[in-house]
Design a protein around this motif. Sequence first.
Motif, PDB file in Angstrom:
ATOM      1  N   VAL A 174      10.907  -5.393  -0.365  1.00 27.76           N
ATOM      2  CA  VAL A 174      11.608  -4.855   0.809  1.00 27.76           C
ATOM      3  C   VAL A 174      11.115  -3.446   1.121  1.00 27.76           C
ATOM      4  CG1 VAL A 174      13.854  -4.071   1.667  1.00 27.76           C
ATOM      5  CG2 VAL A 174      13.660  -6.301   0.547  1.00 27.76           C
ATOM      6  N   SER A 175      10.948  -2.639   0.080  1.00 27.65           N
ATOM      7  CA  SER A 175      10.496  -1.259   0.280  1.00 27.65           C
ATOM      8  C   SER A 175       9.051  -1.187   0.781  1.00 27.65           C
ATOM      9  CB  SER A 175      10.612  -0.477  -1.033  1.00 27.65           C
ATOM     10  OG  SER A 175      11.956  -0.421  -1.468  1.00 27.65           O
ATOM     11  N   SER A 176       8.274  -2.246   0.573  1.00 27.33           N
ATOM     12  CA  SER A 176       6.850  -2.237   0.925  1.00 27.33           C
ATOM     13  C   SER A 176       6.556  -2.875   2.273  1.00 27.33           C
ATOM     14  CB  SER A 176       6.041  -2.961  -0.163  1.00 27.33           C
ATOM     15  OG  SER A 176       6.183  -2.335  -1.413  1.00 27.33           O
ATOM     16  N   LYS A 206       0.904  -4.137   7.879  1.00 25.11           N
ATOM     17  CA  LYS A 206      -0.358  -4.103   8.612  1.00 25.11           C
ATOM     18  C   LYS A 206      -1.530  -3.825   7.675  1.00 25.11           C
ATOM     19  CE  LYS A 206       1.132  -2.918  13.292  1.00 25.11           C
ATOM     20  NZ  LYS A 206       0.967  -1.951  14.418  1.00 25.11           N
ATOM     21  N   ARG A 207      -1.311  -3.002   6.693  1.00 33.01           N
ATOM     22  CA  ARG A 207      -2.359  -2.694   5.710  1.00 33.01           C
ATOM     23  C   ARG A 207      -2.765  -3.955   4.951  1.00 33.01           C
ATOM     24  NH1 ARG A 207      -3.522   1.933   2.393  1.00 33.01           N
ATOM     25  NH2 ARG A 207      -4.287   1.339   0.331  1.00 33.01           N
ATOM     26  N   GLN A 220       2.551 -10.939  -3.712  1.00 39.25           N
ATOM     27  CA  GLN A 220       3.646 -10.355  -2.931  1.00 39.25           C
ATOM     28  C   GLN A 220       3.135  -9.746  -1.629  1.00 39.25           C
ATOM     29  OE1 GLN A 220       2.779  -9.578  -6.065  1.00 39.25           O
ATOM     30  NE2 GLN A 220       4.533  -9.721  -7.465  1.00 39.25           N
ATOM     31  N   ALA A 221       1.949  -9.139  -1.666  1.00 43.61           N
ATOM     32  CA  ALA A 221       1.370  -8.562  -0.453  1.00 43.61           C
ATOM     33  C   ALA A 221       1.070  -9.652   0.566  1.00 43.61           C
ATOM     34  CB  ALA A 221       0.099  -7.786  -0.790  1.00 43.61           C
ATOM     35  N   PRO A 244       4.744   1.093  -4.285  1.00 44.32           N
ATOM     36  CA  PRO A 244       4.497  -0.025  -3.367  1.00 44.32           C
ATOM     37  C   PRO A 244       3.904  -1.239  -4.066  1.00 44.32           C
ATOM     38  CG  PRO A 244       2.764   1.601  -3.142  1.00 44.32           C
ATOM     39  CD  PRO A 244       3.783   2.198  -4.079  1.00 44.32           C
ATOM     40  N   ILE A 245       4.057  -2.369  -3.420  1.00 44.43           N
ATOM     41  CA  ILE A 245       3.339  -3.565  -3.855  1.00 44.43           C
ATOM     42  C   ILE A 245       1.839  -3.277  -3.763  1.00 44.43           C
ATOM     43  CG2 ILE A 245       2.780  -5.946  -3.211  1.00 44.43           C
ATOM     44  CD1 ILE A 245       5.518  -5.716  -4.515  1.00 44.43           C
ATOM     45  N   PRO A 246       1.073  -3.571  -4.800  1.00 47.47           N
ATOM     46  CA  PRO A 246      -0.370  -3.264  -4.773  1.00 47.47           C
ATOM     47  C   PRO A 246      -1.107  -4.016  -3.667  1.00 47.47           C
ATOM     48  CG  PRO A 246       0.366  -3.785  -7.000  1.00 47.47           C
ATOM     49  CD  PRO A 246       1.489  -4.146  -6.089  1.00 47.47           C
TER      50      PRO A 246
END
Length: 547
Positions: free
Chosen positions: A171-173, A178-179, A265-266, A379-381
């Motif tokens: 949620v925080s990521s 877009k990245r 996750q990304a 962040p999620i990597p």
Amino acid sequence: MKIDTAHPPPSPRPRLLLVARNLTSLNRIGTVLLTLMGTPWSIDAVIDEGSKYADGLEERLRGLHFRRIDWEQARAIRWDAILAAHVNGRLAELQGPMLVVAHGAGYNRRLFSSTHDETVSAGLSCHELLAGGKVFARVIGLSHEEQRARLCFAARSRAKEIGDPLFDQMVSSRGRRKRYRKILGVGDERCLVVISSTWNDHSLMATREDLVRRLVAELPRDRFQVVLVLHVNIWAERTRAAIEVAYGKELAAGMLIIAPDDSWQAAVIAADVLIGDHGSVVFYAGSLGVPLLLAADGSTEVDPASPIAALRDEADRLDVSADLRVQIESAMRRRDENRFAAAVNRMFGNQGRSWATLRDTLHDLAGIAPPDGEPLMVPIPDPSPIRGSYESTAFRVKTIIDPTPFDRHLEVERFPAILASPDTSPHSVLLIDTEEVHQPFIENAEIVVNRDAGHYREARQWLVDGQHDWPGAALLVAVTGELVLMRFTPDSLVLQAPRGDPVLLGAAIHQWRVEGFQINDAVELRIGTSGAVHVTVVRPLLPLRSA
């Protein structure tokens, strides 16, 4: 490293033991450890051996630089805190206050081989949580209070609602969406389709593995990017080498695969739609508002009282006998961030607070005061997906001409020829690059593209020679400088257009000719693909002279 278990060296830092059963449990342990950033601990790791899905676990521990000890050493030491993301009676052999947490999204799957009880979810049974009739874990972490009622009665007093650290991290990521999409090769004009499978007999891979190939074959390359996410148990069972061989054609066609130690996750955060089953990945996707299409539902493996069952009942089903693209585009149009809110709020309690709760719980077990303030959220990597060793240079291309008079709009779609066929892509033609090596494609290509035809004079000469090298081709396309030259064989007339994507130009001009249109003077064409429109002017040149 051999430890003197009779006289362990004194440590000014609390001693934490990590217990890994397989890669799945290790991944969750890694997430929990993030909550301890900035706090001093002495950390050792041990493997609870016996899982048939432990292949690669030793290598992964070494890669993470954990200090690895064996089970007998771990048993002989009194630890300040012990962390595990699985439960079984063998854990009772370890000395010290223990926190056990779920390795996925809550507790939802019935596995008799683990629980010895057909009515309870794995991780919540008395068979797993009791040893000698006693609860061995000091704290049993729940992702939501709902799970307490399904938990072994004798263990309920040890249960604590912690929440889900991975959910809070994802949620925080979301601001990095877009990245992630850029890394995975999609922007605003392409759609990211993630296909996910859990493990075991009722999973997508066990029941619909052919769906992966169909998606890559049937979704146009310029519009869709397919990413495959497989449960780590599948990787452990099949091995990475076997998986890359099995999906070699899909990889060459542009599909990406997320490795077991990479950031699935990304991919979920970046997704426009997710096709899956009853695995945790599907639940995390639904919790973020990603449209879901279920191709398998877990059958009787899913605990009917669990939030996964509620989400499964609410989610749309994928009809594998119908047009996949139509269903995917329909699901994307109906995106609703709150569609699964009821199930999500039954799965994840303590939202936004799980990192602090985990950190404080581990400090409490060790008998030390936790630091002030909130843990640092990370962040999620970024993902680093597996890509094909080469990129296919053969496509089935399909062009539709807008029937509106004088509009001159042509919509082009391309599909990977190594998977697509005239049956899966009707009204398409075979287009190849001059670098193509597969002989059947070379012999049957109707359009041949030379992306490096040299200077202008060389390019015109190639258009002459090309009819001998590719006698079956109806159209030759040559890129030279800032121009694209095209020739229909055996005609001698050459067409010229400003430099653009030669595949799109070739496909559009070929269909323009097939439909009976001529280019006797400069013609402006609007060529569309993946929502973008490229305007170009095509004009005839002086005829070629044969070599």
